[in-house]
Design a protein around this motif. Structure first.
Motif, PDB file in Angstrom:
ATOM      1  N   TYR A  96       0.834  -1.208   0.000  1.00  0.00           N
ATOM      2  CA  TYR A  96       0.000   0.000   0.000  1.00  0.00           C
ATOM      3  C   TYR A  96       0.865   1.253   0.000  1.00  0.00           C
ATOM      4  CZ  TYR A  96      -3.130   3.599   1.873  1.00  0.00           C
ATOM      5  OH  TYR A  96      -3.832   4.772   2.074  1.00  0.00           O
TER       6      TYR A  96
ATOM      7  N   LYS B 134       1.110   3.906  -3.168  1.00  0.00           N
ATOM      8  CA  LYS B 134       0.698   5.298  -2.971  1.00  0.00           C
ATOM      9  C   LYS B 134       1.839   6.289  -3.185  1.00  0.00           C
ATOM     10  CE  LYS B 134      -3.677   4.988  -1.947  1.00  0.00           C
ATOM     11  NZ  LYS B 134      -4.696   5.682  -2.763  1.00  0.00           N
TER      12      LYS B 134
ATOM     13  N   GLN C  90      -4.893   3.439  11.512  1.00  0.00           N
ATOM     14  CA  GLN C  90      -6.008   3.507  10.571  1.00  0.00           C
ATOM     15  C   GLN C  90      -7.345   3.433  11.304  1.00  0.00           C
ATOM     16  OE1 GLN C  90      -6.056   4.057   7.286  1.00  0.00           O
ATOM     17  NE2 GLN C  90      -3.832   4.141   7.045  1.00  0.00           N
TER      18      GLN C  90
ATOM     19  N   ASP D  22     -13.645   7.994   4.405  1.00  0.00           N
ATOM     20  CA  ASP D  22     -13.355   7.775   2.987  1.00  0.00           C
ATOM     21  C   ASP D  22     -11.985   8.328   2.573  1.00  0.00           C
ATOM     22  OD1 ASP D  22     -13.919  10.405   3.321  1.00  0.00           O
ATOM     23  OD2 ASP D  22     -15.304  10.565   1.628  1.00  0.00           O
ATOM     24  N   GLU D  23     -11.203   8.784   3.544  1.00  0.00           N
ATOM     25  CA  GLU D  23      -9.900   9.392   3.253  1.00  0.00           C
ATOM     26  C   GLU D  23      -8.803   8.330   3.292  1.00  0.00           C
ATOM     27  OE1 GLU D  23      -6.923  12.841   5.115  1.00  0.00           O
ATOM     28  OE2 GLU D  23      -8.799  12.302   6.128  1.00  0.00           O
ATOM     29  N   GLU D  24      -8.118   8.161   2.163  1.00  0.00           N
ATOM     30  CA  GLU D  24      -7.004   7.209   2.099  1.00  0.00           C
ATOM     31  C   GLU D  24      -5.704   7.936   2.380  1.00  0.00           C
ATOM     32  OE1 GLU D  24      -6.532   4.588  -1.136  1.00  0.00           O
ATOM     33  OE2 GLU D  24      -8.564   3.782  -1.017  1.00  0.00           O
ATOM     34  N   THR D  25      -5.126   7.639   3.510  1.00  0.00           N
ATOM     35  CA  THR D  25      -3.860   8.259   3.884  1.00  0.00           C
ATOM     36  C   THR D  25      -3.094   7.283   4.766  1.00  0.00           C
ATOM     37  OG1 THR D  25      -2.805  10.241   4.810  1.00  0.00           O
ATOM     38  CG2 THR D  25      -4.815   9.456   5.907  1.00  0.00           C
ATOM     39  N   SER D  26      -2.021   7.744   5.336  1.00  0.00           N
ATOM     40  CA  SER D  26      -1.173   6.854   6.132  1.00  0.00           C
ATOM     41  C   SER D  26      -0.611   7.615   7.311  1.00  0.00           C
ATOM     42  CB  SER D  26      -0.030   6.318   5.262  1.00  0.00           C
ATOM     43  OG  SER D  26       0.975   5.737   6.050  1.00  0.00           O
TER      44      SER D  26
END
Length: 944
Positions: free
Chosen positions: A25, A29, A750, A762-766
């Motif tokens: 992942y 990204k 997460q 709905d936010e894809e981050t790390s």
């Protein structure tokens, strides 16, 4: 109100599934890519390029854990970060591997054209070259993979050729006949730095050299009698009165028809041996220098495979050096010239990769002048490469950590020898030099340029030698950035080089000298030299000793049978197999349990004390695996208590923060400060220890237990503030810990970040691109700290009372408290609920006089903590308690008597290992302390 509900966290921590999930992942990204925002500060590291045919070993696991932790910290802290990945063609190591593969197929390098062998190497490189890169991903290394280089790639090879040609044209590279270290197995020269000397049991042969005029002559002692065929003189000290009359006289060289002179040279130690030394200029480095001073001939007597050549009497020609030794000694004895043979310990130089004893050998080689001033037209005219290296450290352009290595570095550069660049191998950067039929050399960028220099029609032959691998490695700070001006501006010099002290001269010093010469810049600002990873007993890890640990086995776990199989296969001496197997059974009776990448990384960080060697103990790694479990379980507790509930995230939420809430925030801020300082000072051990202490000792062992009380307080504002504190501190902890333990913190963050309101569903981050926690001193509450420390002291005292009175954990009893201070009593009264919960109390009674509430016949002890006196209200069966304590006293007295007898036994003390004796003394001291405690407890019991 926060009603976010995340997918439920698994009951148990499973590192393998988490690690397999998150690395792809992150890579997909693009989180690892270098930042190029010129308005930001930059942080960059050059990865010491591992061998392309290698696998991850413990040294890699250590320094890569350190490097990745630093990179992740600075990335989160807002820097442009760039971690440059690469692999090294590793000329000697790779050629050895491929030659061994060919031998297994019944082939030899020398039986095939060079081009065919090179193709074999490239095929092997493609097959195995990616192994270590996959393993680095498994460790969690966040390298900018788009920048991956290989030192034999076209772009880097072009830089190597360009730099060689420039150095040659500046007069700093030259070809000369010198004495070099020669590996007869490789049939190549090797660097001084690639030779390790080890103590060996040998012999000193005393040989008489008769005088030509019929006199007795002299006796010399040597560890290498076979080299006498190359002797050109016998030297004595000019101040040695015993031999002054012989200086200038001629001696007969045994076993030959030659005569050699006696010379006087201060090199000779007149106190050692007979005071006479045979001088063999072509086969000893010291003799080479003596020979130059006295214009002695350099007579080489060995072939490239260490067999005697045609410069020796016919009888010895073609013999292996050791066979020649046996024959020479036998012949000397037969001729009455062998005076004696004595046992002698001496240092034997070997090449570790081949195990071969090196020979000093006269050879035509290419050299880089290290002390020659650079000519006009260079960036630093009048300064040598050694000057550039010294100046960089003297002027603090490069800082070396730890400090003591500065002196070692400077001493080496102050006494540096010219660097032998050429290797008689086929794999590597072929030297860009061509020869015509008259042996005139043309150094050029390619053959066309060389031909133009020689003239049309002149037949040219390219030099077959290749460059020392460390030459191309020495250029990587700028060769890997060449053609990218933005990267050169941002990342040269890089921020820090993280490497072992064992390649300080191999690589570090050479990068400094070469990068300054070609770019005017230093390659890096700081050098962090770490120790070497050894086994738990402090022994060097070695395949030949069978004590290596594969980091992947630590990450994934391995059973004992597989561990034994891997260790025994690599043994250079198979007869050691039983010893290795017994050692493995002793240390790993059940194999190695799965530690996970995070557990291994945290272990390495905790070991990262500047400059010290690391005695790696798997038990310590097991402890940090448990630490991961602790963090996982704490997160499960928090999520179960805050998910879907009001965490007070809205602006108008009523929040009443308790003293424990204020205290844990204070502790968190202090930890943030300590951890940030650890990263800044390259003291990852301090950072890791601070994180461990906060999570385990403060957050888990104390705050979570206190929070359980607050969550059942019945006051919505208190419960809301507690939930908010639980989740916000945990979210901060995960960011704080991420650089060292990236996988588990990502998995937990997460989920925790949703509940903490840090990110939307709905936010894809790390977590790796979140802001690293900043130290906020205004959040520290000194008064809350004092109150919690007071409460902790009281709780500890009550728990100790329960232990003394052997109360079962489930048994609840009343506690009586008296206080000399009304203010202190008021504080502790507010903590009654905490005391009851954490000490398993039935109730808490406050009284002016403890004795007034003591039950009749009770012998319960009283504990005093600051202003408080504490007593558990419990009736003790005095007779039974006296009997129990009496038995314990008798047992302890017997143990003490037994230990005293043993330690008074001179045979035991003189023969037992020091560790065993110390263990016995510690056991005695512990039993004496227990005896005293029991005697005091018995004295407190009332008379019946």
């Amino acid at each position: 109100m926060s009603e976010t509900k995340t997918q439920e966290l698994a009951k148990s921590y499973d590192p393998s599934s988490i690690e397999a999930k998150w690395y792809p992942y992150w890579e997909k990204k693009g989180f690892f890519k270098a930042g190029t925002d010129k308005s930001k500060k930059s942080f960059s590291i050059q990865l010491p390029p591992p061998n392309v045919t290698g696998i991850l070993h413990m040294g890699h696991a250590f320094n890569q854990s350190v490097m990745d932790s630093l990179v992740r910290f600075y990335r989160m802290d807002g820097y442009n970060t760039m971690w440059m990945p690469g692999t090294d063609h590793a000329g000697i190591a790779t050629q050895i591997v491929v030659e061994r593969r060919l031998e297994g197929q019944g082939k030899s390098r020398r039986d095939m054209p060079r081009e065919e062998f090179i193709k074999e190497v490239w095929d092997w490189q493609k097959l195995s070259g990616g192994t270590i890169l996959k393993q680095m991903r498994k460790l969690g290394d966040s390298l900018d993979w788009d920048r991956l280089y290989f030192t034999m790639n076209e772009d880097l090879s072009k830089t190597v050729i360009d730099c060689f040609v420039e150095l040659y044209n500046k007069g700093l590279i030259y070809r000369g006949r010198r004495l070099v270290n020669w590996d007869p197995k490789l049939q190549s020269s090797v660097s001084d730095l690639e030779v390790e000397s080890e103590e060996s049991d040998g012999h000193l042969w005393e040989i008489r050299y008769p005088a030509v005029d019929g006199g007795e002559g002299v006796v010399v002692a040597t560890t290498r009698p076979e080299t006498l065929f190359g002797d050109q003189a016998v030297a004595v000290n000019p101040e040695d009165e015993r031999y002054k009359h012989l200086v200038g006289k001629m001696l007969r060289l045994p076993l030959t028809d030659r005569e050699i002179p006696v010379i006087a040279d201060p090199y000779v130690d007149k106190e050692f041996g007979s005071g006479c030394v045979k001088i063999t200029p072509a086969h000893d480095f010291n003799d080479f220098e003596v020979g130059k001073r006295h214009n002695l001939e350099q007579l080489n007597i060995l072939t490239k495979t260490a067999h005697l050549n045609d410069n020796v009497p016919e009888k010895y020609r073609g013999l292996d050096r050791y066979e020649a030794r046996k024959q020479a000694v036998a012949d000397l004895e037969a001729q009455g010239l062998l005076v004696g043979i004595k046992p002698h310990k001496h240092m034997v130089p070997r090449v570790p990769r081949t195990g071969e004893i090196v020979e000093p050998m006269l050879s035509d080689q290419w050299f880089l002048a290290m002390s020659e001033p650079a000519p006009e037209g260079c960036r630093f005219p009048g300064k040598s490469l050694a000057d550039l290296g010294l100046e960089a450290v003297d002027d603090n352009l490069v800082n070396i950590f730890p400090e003591q290595w500065r002196k070692v570095y400077k001493d080496w550069l102050s006494n540096i020898q010219d660097w032998c660049l050429s290797r008689q191998l086929w794999w590597g950067h072929q030297i860009p030099a061509w020869y015509d039929e008259n042996s005139k050399v043309y150094v050029a960028h390619d053959e066309a340029e060389a031909q133009a220099m020689a003239g049309e029609g002149v037949k040219l032959t390219r030099d077959e030698d290749v460059l020392d691998t460390w030459f191309s490695s020495g250029l990587v700070p700028f060769s890997t950035l060449r053609g990218d001006q933005t990267s050169l501006d941002l990342f040269l010099p890089s921020s820090v080089l993280v490497t072992g002290y064992d390649i300080l001269f191999f690589w570090v010093a050479r990068m400094i000298m070469l990068t300054r010469f070609f770019t005017g810049k230093v390659p890096f600002k700081d050098v962090y030299l770490h120790g070497l990873v050894r086994d738990a007993e402090g022994q060097k890890m070695s395949k030949s000793e069978g004590n290596t640990i594969d980091p992947i086995d630590l990450i994934d776990g391995v059973d004992l049978d597989h561990l034994i199989e891997k260790s025994v296969v690599g043994l250079r001496r198979p007869e050691k197999a039983p010893q290795v197997i017994n050692k493995l059974k002793k240390h790993y009776p059940n194999g190695i349990t799965e530690i996970g990448a995070d557990g291994l990384r945290f272990t390495m960080a905790a070991y990262a004390t500047l400059g010290r060697n690391i005695n790696f103990d798997v038990k310590r790694a097991d402890g940090y695996r448990n630490f991961c479990n602790k963090l996982w379980n704490a997160s499960r507790f928090v999520l179960m208590n805050v998910e879907g509930k009001d965490c007070g995230l809205e602006k108008d939420a009523e929040l009443i923060y308790s003293v424990p809430d204020l205290w844990i925030r204070s502790e968190f801020e202090r930890t943030v400060k300590e951890v940030r300082q650890g990263f800044t000072d390259y003291r990852l051990d301090n950072a890791a220890n601070a994180i461990y202490s906060f999570i385990w000792n403060q957050y888990c062992d104390w705050y979570l237990e206190l929070a359980k009380v607050q969550l059942n307080s019945g006051n919505p504002a208190v419960e809301r503030a507690t939930r908010r504190t639980l989740v916000t501190i945990l979210e901060g902890v995960l960011r704080l810990t991420h650089p060292i333990m990236p996988f588990i913190t990502e998995e937990l963050w997460q989920k925790v970040s949703l509940v903490a309101g840090v990110r939307k569903e709905d936010e894809e981050t790390s977590v790796m691109v979140q802001a690293y926690p900043k130290y906020e001193p205004e959040a520290i509450d000194d008064e809350a700290d004092k109150q919690i420390e007071e409460l902790k002291a009281v709780i500890a005292a009550v728990r100790n009372l329960r232990s003394e009175m052997l109360l079962q954990p489930s048994k609840r009893v009343p506690l009586a408290i008296s206080s000399r201070s009304g203010e202190a009593r008021a504080r502790i009264e507010k903590s009654t609920a905490y005391l009851q919960a954490l000490c398993r109390l039935e109730e808490v009674i406050f009284t002016e006089d403890l004795e007034s509430v003591r039950p009749a016949g009770s012998a319960a002890p009283v504990a005093v903590v600051d202003d408080f006196s504490l007593m558990l209200i419990i009736k003790v069966d005095v007779a039974a308690e006296k009997t129990r304590i009496g038995k314990e006293i008798a047992k302890l007295e017997a143990e003490i008597q037994k230990a005293n007898v043993k330690l008074a036994n001179e045979k035991f003390v003189s023969r037992a290992p020091a560790a065993v004796i110390e263990q016995e003394r510690q056991r005695l001291a512990a039993n004496q302390a227990l005896l005293k405690s029991n005697q005091e407890q018995l004295a407190k019991l009332p008379s019946e």
